[in-house]
Design a protein around this motif. Sequence first.
Motif, PDB file in Angstrom:
ATOM      1  N   ARG A 191      -6.768   6.340  -1.239  1.00  0.00           N
ATOM      2  CA  ARG A 191      -5.305   6.288  -1.372  1.00  0.00           C
ATOM      3  C   ARG A 191      -4.729   7.702  -1.326  1.00  0.00           C
ATOM      4  N   GLU A 192      -5.293   8.628  -2.117  1.00  0.00           N
ATOM      5  CA  GLU A 192      -4.830  10.021  -2.121  1.00  0.00           C
ATOM      6  C   GLU A 192      -4.914  10.621  -0.721  1.00  0.00           C
ATOM      7  N   THR A 193      -6.036  10.389  -0.058  1.00  0.00           N
ATOM      8  CA  THR A 193      -6.254  10.936   1.281  1.00  0.00           C
ATOM      9  C   THR A 193      -5.198  10.422   2.249  1.00  0.00           C
ATOM     10  N   LEU A 194      -4.951   9.115   2.214  1.00  0.00           N
ATOM     11  CA  LEU A 194      -3.975   8.525   3.138  1.00  0.00           C
ATOM     12  C   LEU A 194      -2.558   8.987   2.818  1.00  0.00           C
ATOM     13  N   CYS A 195      -2.230   9.121   1.553  1.00  0.00           N
ATOM     14  CA  CYS A 195      -0.902   9.628   1.179  1.00  0.00           C
ATOM     15  C   CYS A 195      -0.695  11.041   1.710  1.00  0.00           C
ATOM     16  N   ASP A 196      -1.720  11.893   1.539  1.00  0.00           N
ATOM     17  CA  ASP A 196      -1.625  13.272   2.021  1.00  0.00           C
ATOM     18  C   ASP A 196      -1.568  13.342   3.545  1.00  0.00           C
ATOM     19  N   ALA A 197      -2.423  12.577   4.198  1.00  0.00           N
ATOM     20  CA  ALA A 197      -2.524  12.656   5.662  1.00  0.00           C
ATOM     21  C   ALA A 197      -1.335  12.017   6.367  1.00  0.00           C
TER      22      ALA A 197
ATOM     23  N   ASP B 122       1.049  -0.842   8.921  1.00  0.00           N
ATOM     24  CA  ASP B 122       1.713  -0.681   7.627  1.00  0.00           C
ATOM     25  C   ASP B 122       1.957   0.769   7.238  1.00  0.00           C
ATOM     26  N   LEU B 123       1.000   1.647   7.553  1.00  0.00           N
ATOM     27  CA  LEU B 123       1.092   3.030   7.081  1.00  0.00           C
ATOM     28  C   LEU B 123       1.554   4.015   8.150  1.00  0.00           C
ATOM     29  N   GLY B 124       1.755   3.525   9.374  1.00  0.00           N
ATOM     30  CA  GLY B 124       2.326   4.365  10.420  1.00  0.00           C
ATOM     31  C   GLY B 124       1.405   5.402  11.021  1.00  0.00           C
ATOM     32  N   ALA B 125       0.091   5.216  10.871  1.00  0.00           N
ATOM     33  CA  ALA B 125      -0.849   6.176  11.454  1.00  0.00           C
ATOM     34  C   ALA B 125      -0.775   6.133  12.982  1.00  0.00           C
ATOM     35  N   GLU B 126      -1.104   7.244  13.586  1.00  0.00           N
ATOM     36  CA  GLU B 126      -1.240   7.328  15.039  1.00  0.00           C
ATOM     37  C   GLU B 126      -2.686   7.711  15.322  1.00  0.00           C
ATOM     38  N   SER B 127      -3.109   7.557  16.553  1.00  0.00           N
ATOM     39  CA  SER B 127      -4.504   7.827  16.915  1.00  0.00           C
ATOM     40  C   SER B 127      -4.961   9.205  16.453  1.00  0.00           C
ATOM     41  N   ILE B 128      -4.121  10.209  16.620  1.00  0.00           N
ATOM     42  CA  ILE B 128      -4.489  11.579  16.247  1.00  0.00           C
ATOM     43  C   ILE B 128      -4.720  11.700  14.738  1.00  0.00           C
TER      44      ILE B 128
ATOM     45  N   SER C 215     -11.467 -12.996  10.028  1.00  0.00           N
ATOM     46  CA  SER C 215     -10.021 -13.217  10.168  1.00  0.00           C
ATOM     47  C   SER C 215      -9.551 -12.842  11.569  1.00  0.00           C
ATOM     48  N   PHE C 216     -10.044 -11.717  12.069  1.00  0.00           N
ATOM     49  CA  PHE C 216      -9.684 -11.278  13.424  1.00  0.00           C
ATOM     50  C   PHE C 216     -10.107 -12.313  14.459  1.00  0.00           C
ATOM     51  N   ALA C 217     -11.261 -12.935  14.269  1.00  0.00           N
ATOM     52  CA  ALA C 217     -11.824 -13.882  15.241  1.00  0.00           C
ATOM     53  C   ALA C 217     -10.943 -15.114  15.448  1.00  0.00           C
ATOM     54  N   LYS C 218     -10.051 -15.383  14.521  1.00  0.00           N
ATOM     55  CA  LYS C 218      -9.149 -16.535  14.661  1.00  0.00           C
ATOM     56  C   LYS C 218      -8.153 -16.318  15.797  1.00  0.00           C
ATOM     57  N   ASP C 219      -7.839 -15.060  16.086  1.00  0.00           N
ATOM     58  CA  ASP C 219      -6.932 -14.701  17.185  1.00  0.00           C
ATOM     59  C   ASP C 219      -7.380 -13.343  17.728  1.00  0.00           C
ATOM     60  N   PRO C 220      -8.508 -13.335  18.468  1.00  0.00           N
ATOM     61  CA  PRO C 220      -9.163 -12.067  18.835  1.00  0.00           C
ATOM     62  C   PRO C 220      -8.572 -11.327  20.037  1.00  0.00           C
ATOM     63  N   LYS C 221      -7.267 -11.116  20.015  1.00  0.00           N
ATOM     64  CA  LYS C 221      -6.631 -10.369  21.098  1.00  0.00           C
ATOM     65  C   LYS C 221      -6.964  -8.888  20.963  1.00  0.00           C
ATOM     66  N   VAL C 222      -7.243  -8.256  22.082  1.00  0.00           N
ATOM     67  CA  VAL C 222      -7.562  -6.825  22.092  1.00  0.00           C
ATOM     68  C   VAL C 222      -6.445  -6.017  21.441  1.00  0.00           C
ATOM     69  N   GLU C 223      -5.214  -6.404  21.682  1.00  0.00           N
ATOM     70  CA  GLU C 223      -4.076  -5.667  21.123  1.00  0.00           C
ATOM     71  C   GLU C 223      -4.035  -5.704  19.591  1.00  0.00           C
ATOM     72  N   LYS C 224      -4.775  -6.614  18.980  1.00  0.00           N
ATOM     73  CA  LYS C 224      -4.812  -6.721  17.517  1.00  0.00           C
ATOM     74  C   LYS C 224      -6.002  -5.991  16.891  1.00  0.00           C
ATOM     75  N   LEU C 225      -6.802  -5.317  17.704  1.00  0.00           N
ATOM     76  CA  LEU C 225      -7.965  -4.607  17.166  1.00  0.00           C
ATOM     77  C   LEU C 225      -7.584  -3.567  16.123  1.00  0.00           C
ATOM     78  N   THR C 226      -6.449  -2.916  16.291  1.00  0.00           N
ATOM     79  CA  THR C 226      -6.053  -1.890  15.328  1.00  0.00           C
ATOM     80  C   THR C 226      -5.779  -2.482  13.948  1.00  0.00           C
ATOM     81  N   ASP C 227      -5.497  -3.802  13.885  1.00  0.00           N
ATOM     82  CA  ASP C 227      -5.269  -4.448  12.588  1.00  0.00           C
ATOM     83  C   ASP C 227      -6.544  -4.485  11.744  1.00  0.00           C
TER      84      ASP C 227
END
Length: 128
Positions: free
Chosen positions: A12-18, A35-41, A100-112
Amino acid sequence: MPSRDEIFEKVRETLCDALGVDDDEVKESSTLFGDLGAESIDILDILFRLEKAFGIKIPRSELLPENVTAADPNFVANGVLTPAGVAELKAKMPHADIDSFAKDPKVEKLTDLLTVKMIVNFLESKLS
């Protein structure tokens, strides 16, 4: 070895800082990108910070395997992971909620799949 709660607090601390988010936004169910707005970088920065916080080396491919969504028709067809692709993902990411992912395994949902819980699960197994 730190407890699961101690691991979660460091994550949690790491994600808040980053990511510049408030600690009440970081829940086990939070997705890094949605949810947290991370980007690939940000992922590289988060991995570096986690390595420093826990005193371990985290190869990116160990946490986030590549080539599961490659153009291999055995793994992906029409933007959806095939049963073989889901099985490969499950084998390479045992710390993620693939069922859970396997119920709707779209490639676009991999980041979830990149949730706080997944990171905690990964670190818990790595540290044990």
